[in-house]
Design an enzyme around this catalytic site. Structure first.
Site, PDB file in Angstrom:
ATOM      1  NE  ARG A  42      54.736  11.819 -47.256  1.00 41.89           N
ATOM      2  CZ  ARG A  42      55.784  11.747 -48.060  1.00 41.89           C
ATOM      3  NH1 ARG A  42      55.939  10.701 -48.872  1.00 41.89           N
ATOM      4  NH2 ARG A  42      56.702  12.705 -48.094  1.00 41.89           N
ATOM      5  CG  MET A  68      54.541  16.971 -48.747  1.00 41.81           C
ATOM      6  SD  MET A  68      53.414  15.715 -49.444  1.00 41.81           S
ATOM      7  CE  MET A  68      52.817  14.913 -47.945  1.00 41.81           C
ATOM      8  CB  SER A  69      59.272  15.964 -43.715  1.00 39.69           C
ATOM      9  OG  SER A  69      59.653  17.270 -43.393  1.00 39.69           O
ATOM     10  NE  ARG A  70      64.136  10.724 -44.958  1.00 41.07           N
ATOM     11  CZ  ARG A  70      64.946   9.781 -44.472  1.00 41.07           C
ATOM     12  NH1 ARG A  70      65.280   8.752 -45.238  1.00 41.07           N
ATOM     13  NH2 ARG A  70      65.423   9.852 -43.253  1.00 41.07           N
TER      14      ARG A  70
END
Length: 228
Positions: A42, A68-70
């Site tokens: 990530r 950005m999503s979790r």
């Protein structure tokens, strides 16, 4: 003895391991999804100033008002999407390219559409640097993609919509599955709530919806961004 990079590499390994444990604790059980998340660093897709937070279960800003999503939320969506190695996948909302990179570990081909030109360019660069040769990020209106893109076995909308976009349904192949968040109407002054919806198309072309429960995704915006 290790070289100068030994300590940072060990720290990254520990952080990645801790993130995988968080995914498991968050209910993610599909081994192929866990392996895809493990193989997709990530920090390589996060803005430089947030890289020290990349392996934490946090949403991160990426520019153009997007995030950005979790990791646990992304992993849950990938698990629900049930991607196979032979599948062709359309992603709506490339963002940083992180989701497309994880999908590339699972699918034969990934096409990711992004309405913000600068995000599409950066996502494309990151995917190339990561070696995801079977994934590409393209600037385009994900809610009204050209039919020339062809049919897809899986479609994932990384944003919330009022209803399943008709243009995306047209691109869903028989036996295909689409995942999107449905935005419910909210009372005045309250935040709208989203529900994660799985849309299956059987071999005869019939559609069936399944409500997978609450989720949190920002609203999808139609058209291309006039700037950025």
């Amino acid at each position: 003895m290790t070289g100068d990079g030994g300590a940072p590499q060990a720290a990254e390994f520990e952080e990645r391991a801790a993130l995988l444990l968080t995914l498991r604790q968050g209910g993610v059980r599909d081994l192929s999804v866990l392996r895809a998340m493990e193989a997709t660093p990530r920090e390589a897709f996060a803005p430089y100033r947030f890289r020290d937070l990349a392996n934490r279960n946090l949403s991160l800003p990426i520019g153009c008002g997007q995030t950005m999503s979790r990791p646990v939320d992304l992993a849950r969506r990938l698990e629900a999407l049930k991607v196979g190695r032979g599948h062709r996948v359309l992603e709506v909302g490339a963002g940083s390219g992180y989701g497309a990179a994880a999908l590339a570990q699972l699918a034969r081909e990934v096409v990711s559409l992004e309405r913000f030109g600068t995000l599409a360019i950066e996502a494309s660069r990151r995917l190339a640097a990561h070696g995801a040769t079977n994934a590409k990020a393209v600037c385009g209106d994900g809610l009204d993609p050209p039919f020339e893109l062809g049919r897809f076995d899986r479609i994932i909308v990384q944003a919330s919509v009022g209803a399943a976009p008709a243009a995306l349904i047209q691109l869903l192949a028989p036996g295909g599955l689409m995942l999107f968040a449905r935005r419910a109407h909210a009372m005045a002054g309250a935040r709208a709530k989203e529900r994660l919806i799985k849309l299956d198309r059987n071999e005869e072309g019939e559609l069936r919806e399944t409500d997978l429960g609450p989720c949190r995704l920002g609203p999808a915006i139609p058209g291309l961004a006039q700037a950025l």
